[in-house]
Design an enzyme around this catalytic site. Sequence first.
Site, mmCIF file in Angstrom:
data_model
loop_
_atom_site.group_PDB
_atom_site.id
_atom_site.type_symbol
_atom_site.label_atom_id
_atom_site.label_comp_id
_atom_site.label_asym_id
_atom_site.label_seq_id
_atom_site.Cartn_x
_atom_site.Cartn_y
_atom_site.Cartn_z
ATOM 1 N N GLU A 133 -12.343 -21.082 -55.221
ATOM 2 C CA GLU A 133 -11.871 -22.415 -54.830
ATOM 3 C C GLU A 133 -11.666 -23.276 -56.076
ATOM 4 O O GLU A 133 -12.408 -23.148 -57.057
ATOM 5 C CB GLU A 133 -12.892 -23.073 -53.896
ATOM 6 C CG GLU A 133 -12.470 -24.387 -53.300
ATOM 7 C CD GLU A 133 -13.453 -24.864 -52.236
ATOM 8 O OE1 GLU A 133 -13.929 -24.028 -51.441
ATOM 9 O OE2 GLU A 133 -13.772 -26.064 -52.219
ATOM 10 N N ASP A 193 -10.969 -27.434 -56.777
ATOM 11 C CA ASP A 193 -11.057 -28.671 -56.000
ATOM 12 C C ASP A 193 -10.587 -29.921 -56.726
ATOM 13 O O ASP A 193 -10.908 -30.133 -57.899
ATOM 14 C CB ASP A 193 -12.513 -28.940 -55.593
ATOM 15 C CG ASP A 193 -13.052 -27.928 -54.618
ATOM 16 O OD1 ASP A 193 -12.258 -27.304 -53.908
ATOM 17 O OD2 ASP A 193 -14.287 -27.775 -54.569
ATOM 18 N N GLU A 196 -11.437 -33.716 -55.169
ATOM 19 C CA GLU A 196 -12.020 -34.486 -54.069
ATOM 20 C C GLU A 196 -12.097 -35.946 -54.508
ATOM 21 O O GLU A 196 -12.510 -36.234 -55.636
ATOM 22 C CB GLU A 196 -13.421 -33.972 -53.697
ATOM 23 C CG GLU A 196 -13.402 -32.571 -53.115
ATOM 24 C CD GLU A 196 -14.784 -32.120 -52.647
ATOM 25 O OE1 GLU A 196 -14.849 -31.197 -51.834
ATOM 26 O OE2 GLU A 196 -15.786 -32.702 -53.112
ATOM 27 N N HIS A 235 -13.626 -36.146 -58.068
ATOM 28 C CA HIS A 235 -14.563 -35.027 -58.210
ATOM 29 C C HIS A 235 -13.753 -33.740 -58.360
ATOM 30 O O HIS A 235 -12.850 -33.475 -57.565
ATOM 31 C CB HIS A 235 -15.438 -34.975 -56.949
ATOM 32 C CG HIS A 235 -16.384 -33.823 -56.869
ATOM 33 N ND1 HIS A 235 -17.727 -33.952 -57.109
ATOM 34 C CD2 HIS A 235 -16.201 -32.520 -56.536
ATOM 35 C CE1 HIS A 235 -18.333 -32.786 -56.923
ATOM 36 N NE2 HIS A 235 -17.419 -31.890 -56.581
ATOM 37 N N THR A 236 -14.069 -32.940 -59.392
ATOM 38 C CA THR A 236 -13.417 -31.645 -59.575
ATOM 39 C C THR A 236 -14.479 -30.558 -59.602
ATOM 40 O O THR A 236 -15.612 -30.778 -60.038
ATOM 41 C CB THR A 236 -12.603 -31.597 -60.878
ATOM 42 O OG1 THR A 236 -13.487 -31.725 -62.002
ATOM 43 C CG2 THR A 236 -11.571 -32.727 -60.913
ATOM 44 N N ARG A 249 -19.862 -26.394 -60.701
ATOM 45 C CA ARG A 249 -19.180 -26.616 -61.976
ATOM 46 C C ARG A 249 -18.415 -27.940 -61.901
ATOM 47 O O ARG A 249 -17.224 -28.010 -62.163
ATOM 48 C CB ARG A 249 -18.236 -25.453 -62.271
ATOM 49 C CG ARG A 249 -18.942 -24.101 -62.386
ATOM 50 C CD ARG A 249 -17.967 -22.995 -62.734
ATOM 51 N NE ARG A 249 -18.658 -21.737 -62.955
ATOM 52 C CZ ARG A 249 -18.629 -20.703 -62.117
ATOM 53 N NH1 ARG A 249 -17.940 -20.784 -60.983
ATOM 54 N NH2 ARG A 249 -19.271 -19.593 -62.389
ATOM 55 N N GLU A 250 -19.131 -28.986 -61.573
ATOM 56 C CA GLU A 250 -18.507 -30.265 -61.277
ATOM 57 C C GLU A 250 -18.268 -31.116 -62.524
ATOM 58 O O GLU A 250 -19.112 -31.176 -63.422
ATOM 59 C CB GLU A 250 -19.384 -31.081 -60.309
ATOM 60 C CG GLU A 250 -19.711 -30.385 -59.005
ATOM 61 C CD GLU A 250 -21.019 -29.594 -59.051
ATOM 62 O OE1 GLU A 250 -21.551 -29.354 -60.170
ATOM 63 O OE2 GLU A 250 -21.515 -29.221 -57.975
ATOM 64 N N TRP A 307 -23.779 -38.869 -48.133
ATOM 65 C CA TRP A 307 -23.953 -38.666 -49.575
ATOM 66 C C TRP A 307 -22.794 -39.159 -50.437
ATOM 67 O O TRP A 307 -22.963 -39.368 -51.634
ATOM 68 C CB TRP A 307 -24.164 -37.176 -49.885
ATOM 69 C CG TRP A 307 -23.004 -36.296 -49.526
ATOM 70 C CD1 TRP A 307 -22.831 -35.623 -48.362
ATOM 71 C CD2 TRP A 307 -21.864 -35.986 -50.328
ATOM 72 N NE1 TRP A 307 -21.654 -34.914 -48.376
ATOM 73 C CE2 TRP A 307 -21.033 -35.119 -49.585
ATOM 74 C CE3 TRP A 307 -21.464 -36.364 -51.607
ATOM 75 C CZ2 TRP A 307 -19.827 -34.624 -50.077
ATOM 76 C CZ3 TRP A 307 -20.253 -35.865 -52.107
ATOM 77 C CH2 TRP A 307 -19.459 -35.007 -51.344
ATOM 78 N N GLY A 327 -24.677 -42.076 -53.369
ATOM 79 C CA GLY A 327 -25.758 -41.252 -52.853
ATOM 80 C C GLY A 327 -26.086 -41.503 -51.396
ATOM 81 O O GLY A 327 -27.203 -41.222 -50.959
ATOM 82 N N ARG A 370 -30.496 -30.824 -63.545
ATOM 83 C CA ARG A 370 -30.163 -29.786 -62.562
ATOM 84 C C ARG A 370 -30.300 -28.389 -63.151
ATOM 85 O O ARG A 370 -30.722 -27.455 -62.461
ATOM 86 C CB ARG A 370 -28.727 -29.960 -62.056
ATOM 87 C CG ARG A 370 -28.530 -31.036 -61.028
ATOM 88 C CD ARG A 370 -27.053 -31.164 -60.687
ATOM 89 N NE ARG A 370 -26.536 -30.000 -59.990
ATOM 90 C CZ ARG A 370 -25.242 -29.693 -59.913
ATOM 91 N NH1 ARG A 370 -24.345 -30.445 -60.531
ATOM 92 N NH2 ARG A 370 -24.849 -28.631 -59.240
#
Length: 308
Positions: free
Chosen positions: A121, A123, A125, A138-139, A149-150, A215, A219, A295
């Site tokens: 995918e 993205d 977004e 957002h990718t 992998r944002e 979210w 958040g 993270r």
Amino acid sequence: VDVIISQTISAARSNLETTRSNLESTTPNIESTSSIVVPNDPNGTFHQHFTISWGDSRASIREDGELLTLSLDNSSGSGFESKKEFLFGKIDMQIKLVAGDSAGTITTYYFSSEVGDHHDEIDFEFLGNSTGNPYTLHTNVFSQGKGEREQQFFLWFDPTADFHTYSILWNPKGIIWYVDNIAIREYKNPERLGVPFPKDQPMRIYSSLWNAEEWATQGGKVKTNWTLAPFVASYRNFSADGCIWSYNTKTSSCNPSDFSTRPVLKLELDRRSRARMKRLQRDHMVYNYCRDKWRFRHGPGRECRING
């Protein structure tokens, strides 16, 4: 994960809770990016290339097939998908996002293979926000079922006032995301580092408008204001240059042994375009997974060595 990312960028967002005119004044190194009109002969583009996949009457094709709208209310969102699948190519779409208070809404535009444990995918977004505050772009990229992998950005213009062009280039060299023909992110093929790259699974083009108020905005602190529904996003001027996949022959329309026959399969950023992208990222990127030590406490993925 989405909540974590939204919380991670909340501090950056608080610094940008100002008018868009102030936001634009901080970007003198980026040329004017008023909406770009892609030349397009009226040919029923959306009737020809896409089908409404869900949402019933909330999705609508208009103007002899040259305009498509998606809407979201408190019952459902809506979406569409391409009739054909691709194995590499470049796609362009002009989108005008939900205007006003779009908190809790998400507009998506992406490539995806059939969903499963090993799906691929790519993205775009667009995470809505409260009135006057910038959208979050957002990718992400998935390969063999692994994402996380944002990279996220605050747009430097009002994406609701007019149409802007959002493009994805996907070829054996890598993936590039563009906004108004300006590269914002590059993901080089990391196979030489032992990291899978999406290259074997054909992917369809999808887009949707849906509710993620738990979210999506700060958040989940800011909920969707349903009194403003329906929320509407509009699409026009789609174009594609790519390798169309055939399930009958299990081959694409491109010759895999001679990519020189299709220039799009060799495209990559030159030095000037990459430098321009780096300047844009410095000013507008608000999250990069390669730099997220909270993270990824054992370090980022190996692909960050060439894509950080």
